[in-house]
Write an enzyme that holds these catalytic residues in place. Structure first.
Site, short mmCIF file in Angstrom:
data_model
loop_
_atom_site.label_atom_id
_atom_site.label_comp_id
_atom_site.label_asym_id
_atom_site.label_seq_id
_atom_site.Cartn_x
_atom_site.Cartn_y
_atom_site.Cartn_z
N ARG B 304 6.40 -13.65 0.28
CA ARG B 304 5.58 -12.60 -0.32
C ARG B 304 6.42 -11.73 -1.26
O ARG B 304 5.91 -11.19 -2.23
CB ARG B 304 4.87 -11.75 0.75
CG ARG B 304 3.75 -10.90 0.17
CD ARG B 304 2.93 -10.17 1.20
NE ARG B 304 1.79 -10.91 1.72
CZ ARG B 304 0.58 -10.93 1.16
NH1 ARG B 304 0.34 -10.27 0.04
NH2 ARG B 304 -0.41 -11.62 1.70
N GLU B 705 -2.41 -2.67 3.62
CA GLU B 705 -1.03 -2.66 3.12
C GLU B 705 -0.84 -2.01 1.74
O GLU B 705 0.15 -1.31 1.53
CB GLU B 705 -0.48 -4.10 3.08
CG GLU B 705 -0.25 -4.67 4.46
CD GLU B 705 -0.02 -6.17 4.42
OE1 GLU B 705 -0.99 -6.90 4.13
OE2 GLU B 705 1.11 -6.59 4.66
#
Lengths: 459, 769
Positions: B304, B705
């Site tokens: 990520r 997030e």
């Protein structure tokens, strides 16, 4: 129950009241906050405590209020404010916040949002980012707006902010007082461990303390109180930081006391931590040790038979080593503060987090001025050596002089030779050295506005 | 709608792991963690500990009935150290006693003889020695090496981000109660019920259908309980399986902090090239991820980082390489943002450095390079961009020109205090980057009294997922929310769950719930249509009543259910949802891994006390892409909380390991998270409502997030304020920006070569160095 056991364990594992949560076991998160109601001079007083650092012995004969004790049929208005503002996410810290806000409603603090927020300054929330909690606190402040002269507990009960039973707690505590029988006093032949507020010893060794014979000093009337006798201010060693803050005598001497105290731990810890405990704990960065070192305070020590006086500056022999026998405890402390003199006093503290944190470096400065000359200088510093200390040579250098930038620069150089900071989690040695210089500058910039800031900072 | 748990939360009535009433005979566990980060275990002596009062038994690797292995992605993590220790706090033994205190007291009596081996805490050192968790990966777009020729300016540098302790206020824990036939009921404070089930299955050696992992809620997770909850559940399960007694372990805070992994520290090198119009032409970046001693989720976190290495910007030529480096720290793990924030910090540092070199505001470079719809990410997906919409709205709505002017005026007038501001655009992809994890199931029962029960694989940890799922079911059935109940998450009700992570929990489980409810509603509509003799398409459910063509009938919800039940129509449904459209080819490092992206822009303003080196975060003003928020109260809470957590990571949260790999910031007294005074004085949030269809539940975009990364702006705002005081200040791109770093930088002098000096002052802390 052993009187040395933790109130938190008693609540959760003996009373099975699970609304009070375990977060950090060191008074740093507030998840275990409860309210302790006691009679002080026949007035009912509620203060928030972190139950993770509270020995049972310190709540003997008092009203212990947990979250379950403030629940009503519907949500009470404090809970409703938290609910309406979405001030709860995972919910684990929430009972602590609710209790702290209830403590605000039961205190005599001014009914302002700012005071409501002060009440929750010891509660950590990892989810919300606090903004919703601030909004809830503002609504809680509204609840007690119209209290006037009514006793807080009575008002809270009348207004159905808290359950009705709060209206007669005072009478119940009076009755309870009469049935207390001194059963907590250890036998004469047992060597007892002294405990004040417990905020340090219960961080260090909670398990050991549970087994120990303890002489609880927290509630002893002779060890409490703040009075002034002539030029002398006399304090009991068991006065808490909150007692200091609320003392008219102290407020009179130190108009900036509130600002200074805001930098020291949190509301519940201030409610529990005693000044004597702060001295004996001997932390190199004890905030009030530094404060009283700059006042050149004197201690009265007793071992039960003999008493003696000892200047606070002579208490520390080395890291956590005290100039006293294990039997000796502080019965009194005092400092001179002639009302006729011109006093300059300041406290500075920098920590990684401004509030609810241990100092990287702290310092207090007391100057007695005589005709624009620094007639007497006491400079205390913490975090830059193994003990809380005074910079005697720096002070001596400044004493009797007129202040100038050049003089101060020289004093700072001397100060650097008097300290021995080490690198640790609170900062590197280089940082602590620089920071101390900056904080001493901060003292003088504030006290002597005529100093050129640009010159002082070498801008 | 408020969080469905809020009522019990404020009354102290919500039940967490440590609040579950104990079964008679429950025993208590405590783990003994290695005192040495890396070494050969010569001896483990538990004799004295075993004789302590209350001790029932002490378990070690020799007692494992299955396999000594709990690694998730890669089987490289033993439950108990065997032969060697790989990090301080690695479990060597598990004491089980009749009380928590007895167990903890016995742990202190365990003795070991461990021959120390070299300890690595620096990921660059690990990489140099070839200590990698997985082979390195590289994402490329265009041709970087050719592109440098086209650049007017090329700037290189280094950026280091420290770790972050999750500091969920509820510590880790598990409570395992044996049932008949060796079945284990496992209460666990975990974000990943199936992860716990697998880890227990493997280590205890029981099939998954004998392991019921049940979770009501967590007192915070933030990624820290995604894979790291496995250890405690496995230890308790092993002991319970041996002893046939319930075993509970709720970790002491200091054990929790010392034994668990954290957000990955990263050290990175960047090289950025711009043309004369400030367009970023090329970007090359190398990430050294400090994975700790075992893989845990590190390869996914590293992936990520690569996905988000260009944040919200379009860069035509990119080469991003990442190394997952094995060190002797506790295995680092998921933390809100999952590697994305680390990647974004580096590109923002590169832009800030370029801006300083070119003497232009960083915002000018940021603005000039924001993604447009149709632009390609380095991983091949095309952007459906709201980057410009968010940025432009933020500039207009909050009047950034006025903010800049006010700061300039303030800084001119003040010597001791300086203000600074920074813009922080964010683009974050939603979906598990491992495509197979993007699936979820829901089990819905409608009872004949009209009440509805929903089970999913979602874990409620404060993010409000259960509330959103209630909203979904209530909307489909036309019921008030109190008719819908979310059951505790259980591996016996819902199997093969993905962890509650990646911001995708409400999307995945909400969609599955929607499908299950819609299927039941469809059958009920047929019943209603037959009873009312109308076309099934005319039927809707509203306010607990059957409507035909939008008009109420005399058939209420309960009457309909009884009719359906009488006709033997199923009132239950188990539905399966798999996110469509997503795919990724790991060999080419190209694909379409995300269902959609979330965009936003934050403006952060700070004030630095240049005498003391302290600071305040004054305001955070945000325009955030919500899609169409289905619960603004919850979503606002996620934004505010995320911002403050991000600011904490950037400012005061300092994970400190010493050179021996021992955690020095091991308690709340030495590891500081924001308190109420540290939160920004003001957080303003403006909703960017976007009308395009998306794959989010009810078009309400994931919100968990993305807001954390707004906090990154705090670091750059502080930097700008510091430069206003001392334009020559040496400010290495190192996080967190503690008051220590601020003060040292404010008074740094380039003539002294302070770049090196400053770094040396912190090196002894081994803060990922």
């Amino acid at each position: 129950m052993p009187p040395g056991m933790l109130l938190l364990d008693f609540i959760r594992y003996h009373q099975h009241l699970t609304g009070t949560k375990i977060g950090c076991n060191e008074g740093d998160c507030g998840a275990c906050t409860v309210l302790i109601g006691s009679l002080v001079n026949n007035r009912l007083q509620y203060r928030s405590f972190t139950s993770c650092l509270t020995p049972l012995g310190n709540v003997h004969g008092k009203h212990v209020v947990t979250i379950e004790g403030i629940n009503m049929q519907e949500l009470n208005p404090i809970q409703q404010a938290m609910y309406d503002e979405s001030a709860t996410q995972c919910g684990f810290c929430t009972p602590g916040f609710v209790m702290s806000l209830a403590g605000f409603c039961l205190s005599e603090a001014a009914p302002t949002t700012q005071q409501a927020i002060t009440a929750i300054d010891g509660n950590i929330c990892r989810c919300t980012g606090y903004k919703s909690i601030e909004r809830a606190a503002a609504r809680v402040a509204q609840l007690v707006q119209d209290r006037g002269e009514v006793a807080p507990a009575v008002f809270a009960a009348e207004q159905q902010i808290l359950p009705a039973y709060f209206s007669n707690i005072k009478e119940r505590l009076q009755t309870l007082q009469q049935s207390l029988n001194g059963e907590m006093t250890p036998a004469e032949d047992v060597r007892a461990h002294y405990v004040g507020g417990g905020t340090d010893v219960y961080v260090q060794k909670p398990e050991e303390m549970k087994q120990k014979a303890i002489r609880f000093l927290f509630d002893q009337p002779p060890l409490n109180g703040i009075t002034r006798q002539g030029s002398r201010v006399i304090l009991g060693p068991a006065v808490t930081v909150t007692d200091l803050q609320e003392s008219p005598v102290m407020q009179d001497c130190f108009p900036q006391l509130d600002e200074c105290i805001k930098l020291v731990s949190s509301t519940p810890i201030r409610n529990m931590a005693t000044i004597g405990g702060n001295f004996i704990n001997a932390s190199p960065i004890g905030d009030f040790t530094i404060f009283f070192l700059a006042l050149d305070a004197t201690l009265v020590l007793s071992d039960g038979e003999h008493t003696r006086e000892l200047p606070l500056r002579q208490l520390y022999k080395g890291y956590k080593q005290l100039n006293k026998t294990p039997e000796e405890y502080i019965t009194q402390l005092w400092f001179e503060w002639p009302e006729t003199a011109q006093h300059l006093f300041r406290f500075e503290k920098v920590s990684k987090r401004t509030h609810l944190d241990i100092a990287s470096v702290n310092t207090a400065l007391h100057i007695r001025m005589e005709q624009e000359v620094m007639a007497e200088v006491h400079l205390a510093v913490g975090g830059v050596g193994p003990v809380p200390m005074r910079l005697e040579r720096t002070a001596a250098f400044l004493q009797g002089r007129w202040l100038s930038v050049a003089l101060l620069q020289e004093a700072l150089n001397i100060a650097q030779t008097e300290i021995t900071p080490i690198s640790d989690a609170r900062g590197t040695e280089a940082y602590k050295r620089l920071l101390l210089s900056q904080l001493i500058k901060a003292h003088f910039i504030s006290l002597f506005p005529q100093l050129s800031v640009a010159d002082l900072l070498n801008l | 709608m408020k969080n469905i748990d809020a009522g019990t939360h404020v009354k102290g009535g919500s039940v967490y792991l440590d609040d579950i009433p104990l079964v008679n005979g429950t025993l208590f566990g405590a783990a003994y963690g290695s005192p040495v980060a890396h070494g050969n275990i010569e001896q483990l002596d538990v004799t004295e500990a075993a004789q302590m009062p209350g001790v029932v038994r002490i378990f070690t690797y020799a007692d494992i009935t299955g396999e000594n292995q709990i690694g998730g992605i890669i089987p490289d993590e033993p439950l108990f150290a065997e032969g060697q220790t790989h990090f301080c706090g690695m479990p060597l033994a598990f004491v089980v006693a009749t009380s928590n205190e007895a167990a903890r007291a016995a742990v202190k009596k365990i003795k070991t003889a461990i021959t120390p081996l070299p300890v690595i805490t620096d990921p660059r050192e690990a990489q140099a020695r070839g200590e990698l968790i997985v082979p390195p990966r590289t994402f490329t777009l265009g041709d970087v090496s050719a592109a440098w020729q086209q650049c007017t300016h090329v700037i290189e540098g280094r950026a280091d981000t420290n770790g972050q302790e999750h500091l969920y206020i509820e510590t880790q824990g598990a409570y395992v109660i044996p049932q008949e036939n060796d079945v284990l009921k496992i209460y666990s404070s975990t974000q990943g019920p199936t992860a716990v089930q697998r880890a227990v299955s493997r280590s205890v050696g029981l099939p998954m259908h004998m392991l019921d992992v049940e979770i009501t809620r967590l007192g915070g997770g933030f990624g820290g309980k995604e894979d790291q909850a496995n250890t405690w559940a496995a230890l308790c399960a092993l002991a319970a399986h041996h002893l046939k007694k319930p075993v509970k372990y709720s970790l002491h805070r200091m054990d929790d902090m010392a034994m668990t992994g954290k957000r990955h520290p990263y050290s990175s090198d960047f090289k950025i090239g711009l043309d004369h119009e400030l367009k970023i032409v090329a970007y090359e970046v190398t990430f050294y991820q400090n994975a700790g001693a075992a893989a845990d989720l590190s390869p996914a976190v590293m992936e990520r980082t690569l996905f988000h290495c260009t944040n919200s910007y379009f860069i035509p030529n990119v080469k991003a390489t990442a190394y997952s480096c094995r060190t002797h720290l506790p295995p680092n793990t998921a933390f809100r943002g999952f590697g994305g924030p680390q990647g974004m910090f580096v590109i923002e540092a590169a832009i800030a450095k370029a801006a300083a070199v070119l003497d232009v505001p960083a915002a000018k470079i940021q603005r000039q390079n924001l993604l447009h719809t149709g632009d390609e990410f380095p991983y091949g997906q095309k952007a459906q961009s709201e980057a410009h919409a968010c940025w432009n709205k933020a500039e207009e709505w909050y009047d950034t020109a006025a903010i800049r002017h006010n700061i300039f005026t303030f800084n001119t007038a003040n010597k001791l205090y300086k203000k600074g501001m920074a813009m922080m655009p964010v683009c974050f992809g939603i979906s598990f980057t491992k495509t197979l994890m993007n699936q979820a199931r829901a089990l819905v029962h409608v009872y004949t009294d009209g009440s509805v029960s929903v089970s999913t694989g979602a874990i409620e940890m404060g993010q409000g997922v259960n509330t959103k799922i209630v909203q979904v079911a209530a909307a489909v059935f036309g019921l008030p929310a109190d008719k819908v109940r979310i059951q505790p998450t259980s591996t016996f009700r819902i199997a093969n769950t993905s962890p509650s992570a990646a911001s995708a929990t409400a999307d995945l489980n909400g969609k599955a719930t929607w499908m299950a409810c819609t299927a039941i509603a469809g059958r009920l509509k047929e019943v209603a249509a037959a009873e009312l003799n109308v076309n099934v398409n005319a039927i809707t459910f509203q306010q607990e009543r059957v409507y035909v063509h939008g008009a109420p009938t005399d058939w209420d919800w309960k009457k309909l259910l009884m009719a359906a039940y009488a006709k033997r129509v199923s009132l239950s449904e188990h539905a399966h949802y798999a996110t469509p459209e997503i795919h990724f080819d790991g060999a080419k490092e190209k694909g379409h891994p995300f269902a959609y992206h979330v965009y936003g822009t934050a403006i952060l303003e700070v004030t630095v006390d240049c005498l003391r080196g302290t600071y305040t975060i004054d305001t955070v003003k945000v325009v955030h892409d919500f899609g169409a928020s289905m619960n603004p109260a919850i979503d606002q809470g996620q934004i505010e909380g995320g911002i403050v957590q991000g600011i904490g990571w950037m400012t005061m949260e300092e994970v400190i390991y010493d050179a021996e790999g021992r955690l020095r910031s091991n308690a709340l007294s030495t590891y500081k998270v924001p308190d109420i005074y540290a939160a920004p004085k003001e957080i303003l949030i403006e909703f960017l409502d976007t009308q395009q269809d998306n794959l989010a539940i009810f078009r309400s975009k994931a919100v968990g997030e993305p807001p954390l990364m707004y906090g990154i702006g705090a670091w750059f705002a502080l930097r700008n304020a510091m430069l206003a005081f001392n334009p020559a200040a040496d400010i290495p791109f190192t996080t967190p920006m503690t008051p220590e770093k601020v003060l040292l930088a404010l008074y740094s002098k380039p003539a002294n070569g302070t770049i090196v000096a400053h770094e040396n002052t912190v090196s002894h802390l081994a803060v990922d160095k």
